[in-house]
Write a protein that holds these residues in place. Structure first.
Motif, short mmCIF file in Angstrom:
data_model
loop_
_atom_site.label_atom_id
_atom_site.label_comp_id
_atom_site.label_asym_id
_atom_site.label_seq_id
_atom_site.Cartn_x
_atom_site.Cartn_y
_atom_site.Cartn_z
N ARG A 26 43.58 45.40 46.61
CA ARG A 26 42.55 44.47 46.13
C ARG A 26 43.21 43.21 45.59
N HIS A 28 42.20 39.37 43.54
CA HIS A 28 41.16 38.73 42.76
C HIS A 28 41.69 37.44 42.15
N CYS A 30 42.70 35.70 39.25
CA CYS A 30 43.06 36.27 37.94
C CYS A 30 43.04 35.21 36.83
#
Length: 97
Positions: A26, A28, A30
Protein backbone atom coordinates in the motif's frame (compact mmCIF):
# COMPACT_ATOMS: atom_id res chain seq x y z
CA UNK A 1 -8.56 -23.98 8.70
CA UNK A 2 -9.46 -21.23 6.22
CA UNK A 3 -6.85 -18.59 5.42
CA UNK A 4 -8.24 -15.17 4.55
CA UNK A 5 -5.04 -13.45 3.39
CA UNK A 6 -5.78 -10.40 5.53
CA UNK A 7 -2.82 -8.11 6.15
CA UNK A 8 -2.49 -5.17 8.53
CA UNK A 9 -0.51 -2.22 7.10
CA UNK A 10 0.85 0.71 9.13
CA UNK A 11 2.90 3.83 8.46
CA UNK A 12 5.77 4.55 10.88
CA UNK A 13 5.62 8.30 10.04
CA UNK A 14 1.90 8.95 10.55
CA UNK A 15 -1.14 7.32 12.18
CA UNK A 16 -2.56 5.66 9.07
CA UNK A 17 -3.49 1.97 9.35
CA UNK A 18 -5.25 -0.25 6.80
CA UNK A 19 -6.38 -3.84 6.51
CA UNK A 20 -6.41 -5.53 3.12
CA UNK A 21 -7.13 -8.96 1.71
CA UNK A 22 -5.04 -10.50 -1.05
CA UNK A 23 -3.46 -7.20 -2.16
CA UNK A 24 0.12 -6.02 -2.54
CA UNK A 25 1.91 -3.18 -0.82
CA UNK A 26 0.00 0.00 0.00
CA UNK A 27 1.16 3.55 -0.77
CA UNK A 28 -0.31 6.78 0.58
CA UNK A 29 0.40 10.54 0.61
CA UNK A 30 2.11 10.68 4.01
CA UNK A 31 1.67 13.80 6.16
CA UNK A 32 4.73 12.72 8.18
CA UNK A 33 6.86 13.01 5.01
CA UNK A 34 5.42 16.36 3.87
CA UNK A 35 2.82 14.76 1.60
CA UNK A 36 5.12 12.46 -0.39
CA UNK A 37 3.79 9.18 -1.74
CA UNK A 38 5.22 6.66 0.72
CA UNK A 39 4.83 2.91 1.21
CA UNK A 40 3.10 1.38 4.19
CA UNK A 41 4.71 -1.59 5.94
CA UNK A 42 3.29 -4.71 7.49
CA UNK A 43 2.43 -4.30 11.16
CA UNK A 44 5.25 -5.54 13.38
CA UNK A 45 8.06 -4.95 10.88
CA UNK A 46 10.77 -2.81 12.45
CA UNK A 47 11.87 -0.27 9.86
CA UNK A 48 12.44 3.37 9.02
CA UNK A 49 10.74 5.10 6.09
CA UNK A 50 12.45 8.29 5.01
CA UNK A 51 12.61 10.76 2.13
CA UNK A 52 15.90 11.26 0.29
CA UNK A 53 16.32 14.91 -0.69
CA UNK A 54 18.10 15.67 -3.98
CA UNK A 55 21.53 17.12 -3.34
CA UNK A 56 22.29 18.14 -6.91
CA UNK A 57 21.23 21.18 -8.91
CA UNK A 58 17.71 21.18 -10.37
CA UNK A 59 17.96 23.08 -13.64
CA UNK A 60 14.54 23.07 -15.26
CA UNK A 61 13.96 19.34 -14.74
CA UNK A 62 10.51 18.12 -13.76
CA UNK A 63 11.21 16.71 -10.31
CA UNK A 64 9.03 15.72 -7.36
CA UNK A 65 8.81 18.26 -4.54
CA UNK A 66 7.55 17.58 -1.04
CA UNK A 67 5.00 19.79 0.72
CA UNK A 68 7.78 22.05 2.00
CA UNK A 69 9.21 22.73 -1.48
CA UNK A 70 12.29 20.48 -1.23
CA UNK A 71 13.20 18.40 -4.30
CA UNK A 72 13.03 14.70 -3.41
CA UNK A 73 14.61 11.87 -5.39
CA UNK A 74 13.36 8.81 -3.48
CA UNK A 75 11.59 7.32 -0.47
CA UNK A 76 13.44 4.44 1.19
CA UNK A 77 12.38 1.73 3.61
CA UNK A 78 15.31 0.58 5.75
CA UNK A 79 14.92 -2.58 7.84
CA UNK A 80 17.20 -5.24 9.31
CA UNK A 81 16.87 -7.51 6.26
CA UNK A 82 17.62 -4.88 3.60
CA UNK A 83 16.35 -1.77 1.92
CA UNK A 84 13.60 -0.95 -0.58
CA UNK A 85 13.47 2.24 -2.60
CA UNK A 86 10.75 4.07 -4.55
CA UNK A 87 12.55 6.43 -6.96
CA UNK A 88 11.04 9.64 -8.32
CA UNK A 89 12.98 9.92 -11.57
CA UNK A 90 13.22 13.41 -13.09
CA UNK A 91 11.94 14.10 -16.56
CA UNK A 92 13.60 16.31 -19.14
CA UNK A 93 11.77 19.03 -21.07
CA UNK A 94 12.05 19.51 -24.81
CA UNK A 95 11.20 22.75 -26.59
CA UNK A 96 10.44 22.92 -30.24
CA UNK A 97 11.97 25.99 -31.71
Amino acid sequence: MILTGEQHWVCPNCDLQERTQNQGNRFHPCPGLAGLLAPMVLDGVRCRVRAVVREDYVNGEDVRFDGEGRPVMAVTVERDGGQDCAVFAPAARVRRG
